[in-house]
Structure formats: structure tokens, C-alpha cells
Scaffold this motif. Structure first.
Motif, PDB file in Angstrom:
ATOM      1  N   CYS A 233      76.591  24.488 -11.115  1.00 43.46           N
ATOM      2  CA  CYS A 233      78.029  24.270 -11.218  1.00 43.46           C
ATOM      3  C   CYS A 233      78.497  23.238 -10.193  1.00 43.46           C
ATOM      4  O   CYS A 233      79.265  22.313 -10.517  1.00 43.46           O
ATOM      5  N   ARG A 234      78.042  23.381  -8.963  1.00 41.81           N
ATOM      6  CA  ARG A 234      78.419  22.421  -7.923  1.00 41.81           C
ATOM      7  C   ARG A 234      77.970  21.010  -8.285  1.00 41.81           C
ATOM      8  O   ARG A 234      78.704  20.036  -8.079  1.00 41.81           O
ATOM      9  N   ALA A 235      76.757  20.901  -8.816  1.00 46.74           N
ATOM     10  CA  ALA A 235      76.219  19.583  -9.133  1.00 46.74           C
ATOM     11  C   ALA A 235      77.024  18.911 -10.252  1.00 46.74           C
ATOM     12  O   ALA A 235      77.356  17.721 -10.161  1.00 46.74           O
ATOM     13  N   GLU A 236      77.354  19.664 -11.297  1.00 49.39           N
ATOM     14  CA  GLU A 236      78.167  19.088 -12.374  1.00 49.39           C
ATOM     15  C   GLU A 236      79.556  18.721 -11.862  1.00 49.39           C
ATOM     16  O   GLU A 236      80.099  17.658 -12.189  1.00 49.39           O
ATOM     17  N   ARG A 237      80.135  19.599 -11.072  1.00 50.89           N
ATOM     18  CA  ARG A 237      81.473  19.333 -10.549  1.00 50.89           C
ATOM     19  C   ARG A 237      81.469  18.067  -9.688  1.00 50.89           C
ATOM     20  O   ARG A 237      82.404  17.265  -9.746  1.00 50.89           O
ATOM     21  N   GLN A 238      80.426  17.872  -8.891  1.00 54.01           N
ATOM     22  CA  GLN A 238      80.349  16.693  -8.041  1.00 54.01           C
ATOM     23  C   GLN A 238      80.250  15.421  -8.863  1.00 54.01           C
ATOM     24  O   GLN A 238      80.905  14.410  -8.563  1.00 54.01           O
ATOM     25  N   VAL A 239      79.454  15.455  -9.931  1.00 55.96           N
ATOM     26  CA  VAL A 239      79.330  14.302 -10.817  1.00 55.96           C
ATOM     27  C   VAL A 239      80.688  13.942 -11.423  1.00 55.96           C
ATOM     28  O   VAL A 239      81.084  12.776 -11.488  1.00 55.96           O
ATOM     29  N   LEU A 240      81.425  14.944 -11.856  1.00 59.26           N
ATOM     30  CA  LEU A 240      82.733  14.700 -12.458  1.00 59.26           C
ATOM     31  C   LEU A 240      83.731  14.206 -11.419  1.00 59.26           C
ATOM     32  O   LEU A 240      84.566  13.331 -11.702  1.00 59.26           O
ATOM     33  N   ALA A 241      83.668  14.757 -10.204  1.00 58.98           N
ATOM     34  CA  ALA A 241      84.580  14.338  -9.148  1.00 58.98           C
ATOM     35  C   ALA A 241      84.336  12.889  -8.754  1.00 58.98           C
ATOM     36  O   ALA A 241      85.283  12.147  -8.437  1.00 58.98           O
ATOM     37  N   GLU A 242      83.095  12.460  -8.789  1.00 53.94           N
ATOM     38  CA  GLU A 242      82.799  11.065  -8.473  1.00 53.94           C
ATOM     39  C   GLU A 242      83.369  10.133  -9.531  1.00 53.94           C
ATOM     40  O   GLU A 242      83.852   9.036  -9.210  1.00 53.94           O
ATOM     41  N   ALA A 243      83.330  10.562 -10.788  1.00 47.98           N
ATOM     42  CA  ALA A 243      83.831   9.715 -11.870  1.00 47.98           C
ATOM     43  C   ALA A 243      85.356   9.756 -11.967  1.00 47.98           C
ATOM     44  O   ALA A 243      85.989   8.740 -12.272  1.00 47.98           O
ATOM     45  N   ALA A 244      85.949  10.917 -11.722  1.00 46.74           N
ATOM     46  CA  ALA A 244      87.392  11.096 -11.889  1.00 46.74           C
ATOM     47  C   ALA A 244      87.932  11.903 -10.718  1.00 46.74           C
ATOM     48  O   ALA A 244      88.176  13.100 -10.845  1.00 46.74           O
ATOM     49  N   PRO A 245      88.143  11.280  -9.566  1.00 49.93           N
ATOM     50  CA  PRO A 245      88.513  12.031  -8.365  1.00 49.93           C
ATOM     51  C   PRO A 245      89.826  12.792  -8.470  1.00 49.93           C
ATOM     52  O   PRO A 245      90.025  13.766  -7.738  1.00 49.93           O
ATOM     53  N   SER A 246      90.722  12.387  -9.362  1.00 51.66           N
ATOM     54  CA  SER A 246      92.042  13.024  -9.416  1.00 51.66           C
ATOM     55  C   SER A 246      92.129  14.164 -10.416  1.00 51.66           C
ATOM     56  O   SER A 246      93.138  14.875 -10.452  1.00 51.66           O
ATOM     57  N   VAL A 247      91.112  14.364 -11.235  1.00 44.10           N
ATOM     58  CA  VAL A 247      91.168  15.391 -12.278  1.00 44.10           C
ATOM     59  C   VAL A 247      90.594  16.699 -11.734  1.00 44.10           C
ATOM     60  O   VAL A 247      89.450  16.731 -11.279  1.00 44.10           O
ATOM     61  N   PRO A 248      91.359  17.790 -11.763  1.00 40.97           N
ATOM     62  CA  PRO A 248      90.851  19.072 -11.250  1.00 40.97           C
ATOM     63  C   PRO A 248      89.761  19.638 -12.156  1.00 40.97           C
ATOM     64  O   PRO A 248      89.624  19.238 -13.324  1.00 40.97           O
ATOM     65  N   ALA A 249      89.002  20.567 -11.600  1.00 37.42           N
ATOM     66  CA  ALA A 249      87.889  21.171 -12.335  1.00 37.42           C
ATOM     67  C   ALA A 249      87.956  22.686 -12.269  1.00 37.42           C
ATOM     68  O   ALA A 249      88.390  23.269 -11.280  1.00 37.42           O
ATOM     69  N   THR A 250      87.477  23.317 -13.329  1.00 39.30           N
ATOM     70  CA  THR A 250      87.373  24.772 -13.383  1.00 39.30           C
ATOM     71  C   THR A 250      86.107  25.146 -14.128  1.00 39.30           C
ATOM     72  O   THR A 250      85.441  24.301 -14.732  1.00 39.30           O
ATOM     73  N   THR A 251      85.754  26.401 -14.052  1.00 36.88           N
ATOM     74  CA  THR A 251      84.795  27.000 -14.975  1.00 36.88           C
ATOM     75  C   THR A 251      85.261  28.418 -15.219  1.00 36.88           C
ATOM     76  O   THR A 251      85.914  29.017 -14.360  1.00 36.88           O
TER      77      THR A 251
END
Length: 672
Positions: A233-251
Motif C-alpha cells: 500500500c505504501r509503495a503504490e501510494r508513493q508512486v501516485l504521490a510522485e505523479a500527482a502530489p495534490s491528489v489525496p489517497a485512500t484505501t
């Protein structure tokens, strides 16, 4: 971690949207009906990996492009999922070593969902590859309001016992205990049954074996398995945060409904928005209590901040032995109960009921019967209700009572070879929570080591395992003026499942002012009388006061005359001990006394029995939710000058009518 907020107004409303299951000519109708229902956000792409990546490294985003563009054109936000919960068939043909292995050594086949080993390097590489591709392509898409990382981590593959997992487990153990296996041997007590390990390669997962497994081994395995999925989960979230720093994430978590694979106290801080899936169990005659308890726990995981209900059902689910539909008004009551306990979004699985596949008999917002159905009319009406509650968004709960909840303690209690296999952590906690719910008392859930300064009363119904820091924290709370109540078989073992010697209840002997030298668990259906009235079940023990005063004693059985409930003044506060599980009425009276002494009052006085009362607090107003579970309705006193939001009705006379089986939400401006 700096949390990114979900920038959508009001109470979010929607569900899982799976347009790939339908011809494209149906999509236009979906948009029209979503507008009619008041849908504001849908989860998309959860199970679309095979369509997005038909071959390794080859992508086709044309389908998803059209879906996101269509949603944006109709003013509907997207909770865009990484589809990593269901790898495609080509992946497993290329990487059969990524398939999970069960405790008995059977390799499980693909053909459903979540059939992968969480420790598989091939799976991690493939999952991060498609997550990165999605992040880079849709980072700036105007429809994307939230990243939905994976889906229900661990729902079907919480544990994998393959050799790859074994190697990952050994690495996890080295991080915990150091390079020398001697520390592991000490923690696990491996001198018992000749389990001593001289080399790390000798350590295996707790696979099927001939007798009872080592409890510390099994507990560390549960911890490792939770962390293995958290690492993904952390790894996927980090990949997404690098691509879109302003978009929040959940699971989406799965608090309650018999899922206990993950330690969500460790997971929640990793997310911008905490989300939960909640489904009713047909066998629960009062599922409204489960909704309340779940909502309080999820809000607590979110640190008191609002959260999202990511999945719920409009009617029947598809995975129980008997899946009942909801009764009249139940859909609305369920949704508003979640909002009352902090949900700033209500969503369902799924938007349109599937005509094929494993979940074809799961209810949906748009059922098989279409719009000429009671479910659809309820869905549209709920959309109007949530629009009327827009100003509730962002408000929080307030509680002076905390209930201790710990996944380590839950896992350890339910391992084999306990004094009683009848003890179930969730059932024990609910037995204490239920009288608080009936009394209208606001409750938070806390870890044993949490900051308790905001609370007057802390309850620990089931805390079999506790480390020294947690025990010291709870003890300090009582000594500094708080009221602490502890249930039987708590404090018995440390974080390594090693018994705390010197008598029970172990870590809490001193603060409780009692000492037990022998346990007498009760047989199924057996009970013992209490000299103050009522009965106890599940448990008894030979308690000897060591400073505590006796409140109630066993009236019969082998422990006749032995204390069953005690009260101990310690420092500036008070500590109670319950050495049995009193019957519901007796327990309710006892907890009424405990909370009265602690100065804890209900959310609202003079609420009729069966009417749930919950408060959310905002900067300019309080919001009082009143939900009738009796079917009779009630008139409830509220502050004059309030307004009922669902009907936009002023309440000048200081009372509100809660319709039979219905609800009212009262806004009380601050200072009124």
C-alpha cells in the motif's frame, strides 16, 4: 505526514461504477440516473487491470479515458482506483510463483480476485508499474478527486505460506530482533518443545503442523502479514504521490464483519483519507449497534477527523449463507447512522447491479428491477437527504469515554490453547459497548498507548495482551484522576505472548488492587449467580482483594463468596475490575454506575429508549442526529431556536418529531 484533503463540497454520495461490464450505450443512461440520484463521486477502475494492460507493458487507456471524460462532463468526481486487487491471467502464466500458498501447502489458482502472494517481487513490480502508468496519465485529469489504492487489502490473501513469504518473514524478524536468533528464541520461548533456532533459515511460517503452534510465532506471523500488505500500500501510494502530489489517497478498510487480518492502527496514518467498507450480517438482530461501533472505530482510526464509507449495501449482500434484503427505512437509517458517526461520504457497492459474475446477486443503487423499484426510490431520496446535510461536512465527534481496542490483543486472545476457546475479542468489546450505545454515550476507540487526557472514562473490556508502555499508560490515566474499568483475562501476557508471572490480571494487578491465583472459565451455557443480582457467564476466577473493595461476589458455584466485581481507589482516580461477563442488564447497570462516578453523561438527556442520539460538532453549530429504531417514532426535546435540516423546519418550541423508523438531524448554533 501532511494530509491532503478531499476537496469536494458537502456529503459525498455514490458507489463503485463498473461501466466495463456494460455496453457503452448504457453509459449515457448511467449519467442521467446518477444526476437524478444526486451522485457526486464514483469509484472506478477497481477491477480493470486485464482491460488496461492486455499484455505485459502494453496499455490501452481508451476505455478509461472515455469513462473519466464522461464523468467530468456530467459533474461527477472520480475516486480512481489502481486495479491491483485482481491481476490478469497473463500475469500468472508468466509468474506462477506469485500465486499464494495456503497453510497446508496448496498452491491456489487464479480465477477470482486477490490470488497473489503479498511478498512476491513479480507482483510488486507489476502492481507499481500499472499504478505509475495510471498516475502519470491521469494526474491532471479534472475528474480525479481521490486515488483509491488497491481494494480491500487482505480480504482473501491476508496470509501466504510460500517460500518467498518465508524469506520475507525472516527478513521482517531480523528487523525486529536483530541478526542474532538468540533474541528471537528468548521472545518466542523456543526452549519449549525443542523449538530452538540456531540459523535464520530454520525459521518457517506457521504452516500446518502436528500439534499446537507456538503462540508468539503465530502472533509475529500475523504482524508480518499485516505489514507485508502495508508495504504494498505504501509503495503504490508513493508512486501516485510522485505523479500527482495534490491528489489525496485512500484505501478501503474492512473494520468489523469478522475481518481482522490487518492492524489498522498502523495503516491509518499512511492515508490522506480513511475509508471503510461495512456490510450488515443477516444473523445480527440489532445491526444498528454494529454500524455505530464500526463508525466510532473508523472515526477513531482517522484521529477524530471525518472519513468515507466507501462500500455499503442498499439491500442484500451475496456472500452470507442467507442474504436478506433491508426492511423499509433501513437503507436511510444505516446511511444517516454512518454520517452521524463522522462519515463525510456515503457510497455503495455498486452503482448498477451486475448480471454476470460472482457478485451478480449483490444489491446495488440501480437494481436488476431498474428504476421502478423501492430500492431506487430510496436511493434518490437518500441523495436529497445528503444534500440537505451539506453543512455537516467537516464537523467532528466529541467523546469523554474511550474503549481500548488493539489488534495484537485480539490476535493473541484467539490463538489456540487459551483457558477458554469461547472468548472472542469483538464480542467482548461489543458487550461493553452496547449499554453505552443504548444510553446515548459518545465513545472513541483508542490504542493502549494513546493520549488519554481528553477522557474521563476508559474501558478495557478485552486486553489479554499489553506491552509495558500500554499498561503504564492506562495505569497512569487512573492514578491521575481518570476512571478505568478492566475486563477479565486482561493484562495476562506481554507483547511476546509470555505470561506475566506473579498472579493475574498480570500488568493490571497493582492499579486494580486485586490478585488472582487460578482461573475458572465457564462451560458453554453455564452461568454463575452474583450476590447483587444477575448472573455472570464465560469466566470466573479466584480473586483476592489487595486494596480493592468488593462490589459484587459470586453467589454460587465453586467460587461462592469470591469477588466478581471490585473497585479500587488509586492515586487521584478509580479502577474497576470485572472477573466475569455479567448478563446484559446487570452489565448495563454496572457501567451506568461507573460512568456516573466518572461524570460521563449522555449526548442528550430524556431521549426515549430505542432512539439513537449522536452529536457532531462544527465551528458554528452542533448537529444532533436522532434515529428511531423502534418503529414508533418519538418527540425529543432539543434547544429552542434549532432547525431540523432534513425538512428545513425551524424548531421554536424546543422539540423535534422523529418519524417512526425515521430520522431527524437538528442544527443547534453554537451558544444556543
Amino acid at each position: 505526514m501532511t494530509r491532503r484533503e478531499l476537496g469536494l463540497p458537502g456529503i459525498v454520495y455514490g458507489g463503485d461504477y463498473n461501466p466495463e461490464q456494460w455496453p457503452q450505450e448504457v453509459w449515457a443512461e448511467d449519467m442521467r440516473l446518477m444526476a437524478e440520484a444526486g451522485v457526486t463521486m464514483v469509484s472506478v477502475n477497481i477491477f480493470s487491470w486485464a482491460l488496461l494492460e492486455p499484455a505485459e507493458g502494453t496499455y490501452d487507456f481508451s476505455h478509461l479515458d472515455r469513462v473519466l471524460d464522461l464523468l467530468h462532463a456530467h459533474g461527477i468526481a472520480a475516486d480512481l482506483a489502481t486495479p491491483t486487487a485482481a491481476p490478469p491471467a497473463w500475469f500468472f502464466r508468466a509468474h506462477p510463483e506469485a500465486l499464494p500458498v495456503d497453510r497446508d501447502g496448496r498452491v491456489l489458482s487464479y480465477g477470482s480476485r486477490q490470488t497473489f502472494c503479498p511478498s512476491s517481487p513479480a507482483y510488486r513490480e507489476a502492481a507499481l508499474r500499472i499504478a505509475r502508468a495510471l498516475g502519470q496519465r491521469y494526474a491532471d485529469h479534472p475528474a480525479v478527486a481521490l486515488w483509491h489504492v488497491h481494494n480491500e487489502y487482505g480480504c482473501h490473501n491476508a496470509e501466504c505460506f510460500c517460500d518467498t513469504s518465508a524469506a520475507a518473514f525472516r527478513d521482517w524478524l531480523r528487523d525486529r530482533y536483530g541478526d542474532d536468533p538468540a533474541a528471537l528464541n528468548e521472545a518466542w520461548g523456543t526452549a519449549f518443545w525443542s523449538q530452538w533456532y540456531y540459523d535464520w533459515d530454520e525459521v518457517l511460517p506457521p504452516r500446518a503442523t502436528g500439534a499446537v503452534p507456538n503462540p508468539a510465532h503465530r502472533l509475529d506471523w500475523r504482524r508480518f502479514s499485516s505489514d507485508a500488505l502495508l508495504s504494498l500500500c505504501r509503495a503504490e501510494r508513493q508512486v501516485l504521490a510522485e505523479a500527482a502530489p495534490s491528489v489525496p489517497a485512500t484505501t478501503n478498510f474492512m473494520v468489523m464483519y469478522n475481518f481482522d487480518a490487518l492492524d489498522y492502527w498502523r495503516w491509518a496514518p499512511e492515508l490522506d483519507v480513511v475509508s471503510n467498507d461495512h456490510y450488515l450480517r443477516s444473523t445480527d438482530p440489532e445491526s444498528e449497534i454494529d454500524i455505530a461501533m464500526s463508525g466510532d472505530l473508523v472515526r477513531s482510526l482517522a484521529g477524530g477527523r471525518p472519513w468515507l464509507l466507501m462500500e455499503h449495501s442498499t439491500g442484500a449482500v451475496n456472500w452470507q449463507p442467507v442474504n436478506r434484503a433491508k426492511t423499509a427505512g433501513e437503507l436511510r437509517r444505516n446511511a444517516l447512522a454512518h454520517v452521524a458517526r463522522g462519515a463525510d461520504g456515503i457510497a455503495y457497492f455498486q452503482w448498477r447491479a451486475a448480471k454476470a459474475g460472482a457478485e451478480q446477486w449483490h444489491s446495488a443503487m440501480l437494481p436488476h428491477a431498474g428504476t421502478d423499484s423501492a430500492v431506487w426510490r430510496d436511493v434518490v431520496a437518500l441523495g436529497a437527504d445528503l444534500r440537505a446535510l451539506a453543512e455537516v461536512q467537516g464537523s467532528t465527534g466529541t467523546a469523554e469515554t474511550a474503549v481500548v481496542w488493539d489488534w495484537d490483543a485480539k490476535w493473541a486472545l484467539e490463538l489456540p490453547s487459551q483457558p477458554s476457546e469461547l472468548l472472542r475479542h469483538l464480542e467482548l468489546v461489543r458487550s461493553w459497548y452496547e449499554p453505552l450505545w443504548r444510553a446515548g454515550v459518545a465513545v472513541d476507540f483508542v490504542r493502549p498507548d494513546a493520549d488519554l487526557s481528553a477522557y474521563r472514562l476508559v474501558l478495557a473490556p478485552s486486553l489479554y495482551l499489553v506491552d509495558d508502555a500500554g499498561a503504564a499508560n492506562l495505569t497512569s490515566f487512573a492514578r491521575q484522576g481518570g476512571t478505568l474499568a478492566v475486563g477479565f483475562h486482561s493484562g495476562a501476557v506481554d507483547e511476546n505472548c509470555q505470561v506475566r508471572l506473579g498472579g493475574y490480571p498480570g500488568a493490571f494487578r497493582e492499579v486494580l488492587g486485586v490478585r488472582t491465583d487460578e482461573l475458572f472459565p465457564l462451560l458453554p451455557g453455564e452461568s454463575v449467580g452474583l450476590d447483587t443480582g444477575g448472573t455472570g457467564s464465560l469466566w470466573s476466577e479466584r480473586v483476592r482483594p489487595a486494596g480493592a473493595k468488593v462490589v459484587s461476589s459470586f453467589a454460587d458455584g465453586p467460587l461462592k463468596g469470591v469477588p466478581a466485581v471490585t473497585r479500587h481507589g488509586c492515586g487521584e482516580g478509580t479502577a474497576w475490575y470485572l472477573a466475569t461477563l455479567p448478563d446484559p442488564d446487570t452489565l448495563a447497570r454496572l457501567l451506568d454506575r461507573v460512568r456516573a462516578e466518572a461524570g460521563v453523561r449522555p449526548v442528550l438527556e430524556d431521549v426515549p429508549p430505542g432512539v439513537e442520539a449522536v452529536r457532531r460538532r462544527g465551528p458554528a453549530a452542533d448537529f444532533l442526529f436522532l434515529i428511531d429504531h423502534t418503529g414508533r417514532g418519538a418527540t425529543v426535546p432539543v434547544p429552542a431556536g434549532s432547525t431540523e435540516l432534513l425538512t428545513a423546519t425551524p424548531l421554536p418550541d424546543g422539540s423535534v418529531l422523529v418519524p417512526p423508523g425515521g430520522a431527524a438531524v437538528v442544527r443547534r448554533p453554537t451558544g444556543v
